[in-house]
Motif scaffolding. Structure first.
Motif, mmCIF file in Angstrom:
data_model
loop_
_atom_site.group_PDB
_atom_site.id
_atom_site.type_symbol
_atom_site.label_atom_id
_atom_site.label_comp_id
_atom_site.label_asym_id
_atom_site.label_seq_id
_atom_site.Cartn_x
_atom_site.Cartn_y
_atom_site.Cartn_z
ATOM 1 N N ASN A 171 0.745 -1.147 0.080
ATOM 2 C CA ASN A 171 -0.088 -0.132 0.047
ATOM 3 C C ASN A 171 0.803 1.159 0.009
ATOM 4 O O ASN A 171 0.599 2.144 -0.561
ATOM 5 C CB ASN A 171 -1.044 0.015 1.050
ATOM 6 N N PHE A 180 0.428 4.062 -2.650
ATOM 7 C CA PHE A 180 0.229 5.336 -2.236
ATOM 8 C C PHE A 180 1.412 6.463 -2.797
ATOM 9 O O PHE A 180 0.871 7.603 -2.948
ATOM 10 C CB PHE A 180 0.193 5.484 -0.494
ATOM 11 N N SER A 181 2.583 5.911 -2.807
ATOM 12 C CA SER A 181 3.405 6.457 -3.450
ATOM 13 C C SER A 181 3.147 7.031 -4.944
ATOM 14 O O SER A 181 3.594 8.157 -5.200
ATOM 15 C CB SER A 181 4.900 5.819 -3.276
ATOM 16 N N LEU A 214 -0.204 7.097 -5.970
ATOM 17 C CA LEU A 214 -1.384 8.067 -5.723
ATOM 18 C C LEU A 214 -1.205 8.951 -4.614
ATOM 19 O O LEU A 214 -1.725 8.509 -3.519
ATOM 20 C CB LEU A 214 -2.760 7.023 -5.776
ATOM 21 N N HIS A 215 -0.874 10.004 -4.827
ATOM 22 C CA HIS A 215 -0.990 11.059 -3.580
ATOM 23 C C HIS A 215 -0.596 12.323 -4.391
ATOM 24 O O HIS A 215 -0.460 12.470 -5.508
ATOM 25 C CB HIS A 215 -0.020 10.637 -2.400
ATOM 26 N N ILE A 260 -4.815 12.066 -4.693
ATOM 27 C CA ILE A 260 -4.956 11.692 -3.115
ATOM 28 C C ILE A 260 -6.335 11.012 -2.806
ATOM 29 O O ILE A 260 -6.252 10.036 -2.179
ATOM 30 C CB ILE A 260 -4.692 12.880 -2.267
ATOM 31 N N GLY A 285 -5.842 7.865 -4.174
ATOM 32 C CA GLY A 285 -5.053 6.801 -3.301
ATOM 33 C C GLY A 285 -5.719 6.318 -2.216
ATOM 34 O O GLY A 285 -5.737 5.153 -1.641
ATOM 35 N N THR A 287 -5.899 2.361 -1.928
ATOM 36 C CA THR A 287 -5.459 1.735 -0.712
ATOM 37 C C THR A 287 -6.467 1.267 0.241
ATOM 38 O O THR A 287 -6.202 -0.008 0.687
ATOM 39 C CB THR A 287 -4.187 2.516 -0.094
#
Lengths: 287, 78, 471
Positions: C415, C419-420, C422-423, C451, C454, C458
């Motif tokens: 995750n 997240f890396s 999608l942020h 975000i 993200g 996640t």
């Protein structure tokens, strides 16, 4: 195009004008300033125009020594860069206009480039053309020549043209266009001294440029353009590009219509000699 | 034979006869040198099938199929 | 003499002209240009394009080889960047972080400055800046010149030509593939590169989606997670390949998200006609290698680095401050981590990661050091870390810290990788988006959309993994 005298050379013996002449209507420095160009410390303003991907930025770098990155894809310079260079005791301000295929006002870039040429009135306009795509490039050249004839054609990429089996008769081209043509290979710095020399001579008026008018195939259009140009000429006898202005007005160009109604055009038509120079002979600035 | 540019096959040469588009699109095409009378040839087709790159006056210009459809040509000249 | 104004005269004359006179004007210009060009140019030989250009295009836009070469070239660029940067990065880190930091402390010791001053300036500002320089400078000094060489050669328009159909289907401009690739170096540079797209609608799509190109600052996070959590699942002989494959998968996911989001935007808020499309395939030009290295170093690398350093310094000060200022028996950082923990859990992450992403908005490069530092100072102290001091650990130690002190699992690592991707963009990119669009609305969309995605992705993975009993 009904031609008046070539603009007076900008070695201007007249005493310096008032330093606060940035607000004075007759000073074309104020026009340049309003277009975001700070002309202080320069004797002449040179505009750099051309199609995208013709090596315009390379020419810019070769002249100014700046290292603006130049990519091999069309349309890199969007916001024009500015730089300066000196040649034989004169200082030049070089303004890189956005690369455009045309000046017919179909994009923001074209508006920026056109407004600069019309209202900024650079002392010299260097048009960089790609020798391997002459036809397409000449379309822009012809449009620029309708606005100003103080033009130097930088025929760039002649080395590449040779590689493509093309050769360009630059003397014939110069005769056809009525402006000097300088063959160049800017990437390997060929032709840069010639370009500098030619720019200086056009700036000083020692080369007489005389752009050939574009005639319009359609008789009715041609008649309307001539009639309107004549009318404009009567009102503003000092204007050199009346045919072009007539054409734009016939097309209903809002920018030019505004310039007519708000008096900008009248200011442009002010006698050339008093507007061409904003520094005195010693090069001291007084802007 | 008269047709539109999107029908031109690889390696064939044709001459532009008319531009059936208007406004900015038409001007852009003319800016690129695509005018009535201009010889035009398919240089290559994109590996995904569209766009197609055409050889026009020494430049290679990629046009999407719907644009090519608006360019009328006659095949077999130039 | 009372005569009609020039404008009235123009209107009157226009009325007498045939309908298509505007086209006629353009055409007469073009015809003149064509005539002059024809009489000025002589063609020797057969004309057309040089054989070399045709051969190159034949290979580079081939149905099979075109894509193979494209994949290979970009893999090579990234591989050179990642592997070539490791040595210099280590060296810089030893020089600036290990040696420089200690020396600075020794240097100011005789001054007897208050501890919070040395802490804030040396442990906060200096250390995080040194970190960013060590981590960022070598890869950028390799990536940008390589990319620029490809660009100068004339390769990039061919990529746009190969991929145009995908972008056309997504309602985007073909040249978006170029700004997308630029984004792999730096999103701020990628956003600026969207200037090559004429229409505002398509340019906005390119700007909003540029963040899905994983920039230099995010590669270290992906590579580290891929190495210590995913590669470790495979037998040692395959660990490297599996780790690399996991990183490539995330990058590929980024392309997919780019196309999907472009598609979504072009069918909803950014609906409209596709603009006049014309892509020129310029002749290939042998790149001027030395000049390219010089200009791309000056023009791109140093510019981006300067912005990153300007951003990292205050972030370092902030990290140090929140770890050292105590409110009601715990540091501010501890309070924040506790507050963020529930949300972190929901997303399969944890409070430390979320806090790290909050303080690392200025520069993604400091994500990993910040996570390590926070994990160590808030949990059991395993390696003698000081409060709020970033430190560099080997991969084995990092694994120990994260698993033992942080309670990380495979889900956390996966995750974090997602997240890396999608942020929110880093603050440099956000500022660039603002200066390019001058629109608060689109800056907000470009910031918040990734975000939101993200959280969605996640959160979904975490829920699915927990329901399936994997985590």
């Amino acid at each position: 195009m009904p031609h008046t005298e070539l603009p007076t050379p900008s070695v201007n013996p007249a005493p310096p004008t008032d330093p606060v002449c940035g607000t004075c209507a007759l000073n074309h420095a104020s026009q340049l300033l309003s277009l975001g160009v700070d002309v202080s410390g320069h004797d002449h303003v040179v505009a750099l125009a051309g199609n995208p991907n013709t090596g315009k930025s390379t020419v810019f770098n070769a002249l100014t020594g700046l290292r603006q990155h130049v990519g091999n894809w069309p349309g890199k310079t969007v916001i024009g860069a500015e730089g300066g260079f000196g040649y034989r005791d004169r200082r030049y301000k070089l303004v890189d206009l956005p690369g455009t295929y045309s000046l017919l006002s179909t994009s923001e870039d074209e508006d920026v480039a056109r407004d600069f040429l019309v209202f900024g009135r650079p002392d010299v306009t260097v048009v960089v053309v790609d020798a391997t795509r002459l036809q397409r490039n000449l379309n822009l050249v012809l449009q620029i020549l309708q606005i100003t004839d103080r033009v130097v054609l930088a025929l760039n990429l002649v080395d590449e043209a040779r590689r493509h089996g093309l050769s360009v008769d630059e003397r014939h081209l110069a005769r056809e266009l009525g402006v000097p043509v300088v063959p160049m290979a800017a990437r390997s710095r060929q032709g840069v001294p010639d370009l500098l020399e030619t720019v200086e001579r056009v700036a000083l008026g020692t080369i007489a440029t005389r752009a050939r008018p574009v005639h319009h195939g359609d008789v009715r259009t041609e008649r309307a353009v001539s009639e309107l140009a004549h009318r404009i000429q009567r009102e503003y006898p000092e204007l050199t590009n009346t045919r072009w202005i007539a054409l734009r007005l016939l097309e209903g160009d809002p920018g030019i219509e505004r310039a007519v109604t708000d008096g900008t055009l009248g200011r442009l038509a002010a006698p050339a000699a008093s507007t061409e120079s904003f520094t005195d002979r010693s090069g001291k600035t007084h802007s | 034979m008269t047709t539109t540019l999107d029908r031109l096959r690889n390696g064939q040469t044709a001459t532009v006869t008319a531009l059936d588009v208007d406004g900015a699109e038409r001007r852009r095409l003319m800016d690129l040198g695509v005018l009535p009378g201009t010889p035009i040839r398919v240089d290559r087709v994109s590996p995904l099938g569209d766009p197609t790159a055409y050889l026009v006056r020494g430049s290679v210009i990629a046009l999407r199929r719907h644009q090519a459809r608006g360019i009328h040509i006659t095949v077999g000249q130039g | 003499m009372n005569q009609p104004s020039i404008i009235d005269e123009a209107t009157r004359l226009r009325g007498q002209l045939p309908d298509g006179f505007r086209d006629g004007i353009v055409e007469s210009l073009h015809n003149d240009a064509a005539r002059i060009a024809e009489t000025s140019v002589t063609e020797h030989g057969e004309g057309g394009r040089p054989t070399l250009d045709r051969l190159l295009d034949g290979a580079l836009t081939h149905r099979v080889w075109g894509f193979a070469v494209m994949g290979l070239l970009f893999f090579a660029v990234f591989w050179f960047t990642i592997s070539g940067a490791a040595g210099p990065s280590g060296l810089l880190s030893r020089l600036l972080v290990d040696y420089g930091h200690g020396q600075l402390h020794a240097l100011v010791a005789p001054l007897h400055a208050p501890q919070w001053v040395t802490g804030l300036l040396l442990d906060g500002v200096y250390l995080s800046t040194a970190w960013v320089v060590a981590v960022m400078l070598p890869p950028m000094a390799i990536f940008f010149p390589l990319f620029t060489l490809l660009e100068d050669f004339g390769y990039l328009p061919r990529v746009a030509f190969n991929l145009d159909r995908l972008f056309a289907k997504a309602g985007a401009h073909g040249k978006q593939s170029l700004s997308m690739m630029m984004g792999y170096g730096c999103n701020a540079a990628g956003v600026t590169a969207t200037r090559i797209i004429d229409s505002r609608r398509e340019r906005l799509i390119a700007i909003v989606t540029n963040n899905f190109s994983i920039c230099n600052g995010r590669w270290p996070t992906l590579i580290l997670m891929g190495t210590i959590f995913i590669g470790a699942l495979a037998p040692p002989a395959l660990a490297g390949v599996v780790a690399a494959a996991s990183v490539v998968t995330v990058a590929f996911l980024g392309v997919l998200v780019t196309l999907l989001v472009s598609w979504g935007l072009s069918r909803t808020v950014l609906r409209g006609h596709s603009s006049t499309y014309s892509l020129e395939l310029p002749p290939y030009r042998p790149p001027k290698v030395w000049r390219t290295l010089y200009t791309s170093l000056i023009d791109r690398t140093l510019k981006v680095l300067r912005r990153a350093v300007v951003m990292a310094a205050p972030a370092g000060a902030l990290v140090w401050t929140i770890s050292n200022v105590t409110v009601a028996d715990a540091s501010i950082a501890a309070h924040l981590v506790n507050a963020l923990d529930p949300l972190g859990w929901l997303l399969g992450l944890n409070g430390v990661i979320l806090l790290a992403y909050l303080v690392a908005i200025p520069a993604n490069e400091i994500i990993i050091p910040t996570i390590l530092m926070l994990t160590l100072t808030l949990g059991p102290n395993l390696f003698g870390a000081q409060q709020g001091v970033m430190l560099e650990l080997g991969t084995a130690q990092t694994h120990t810290v994260l698993v033992q002190a942080g309670g990380w699992t495979l889900l956390t690592a996966v995750n974090l990788m997602l997240f890396s991707l999608l942020h929110n963009p880093c603050s440099t990119t956000i500022l660039t988006i603002w200066s390019e669009t001058r629109s608060l609305k689109w800056t907000a969309v470009a910031t918040l959309l990734p975000i939101a995605l993200g959280f969605l992705v996640t959160g979904t993975t975490a829920t699915v993994a927990r329901l399936a009993g994997w985590a």
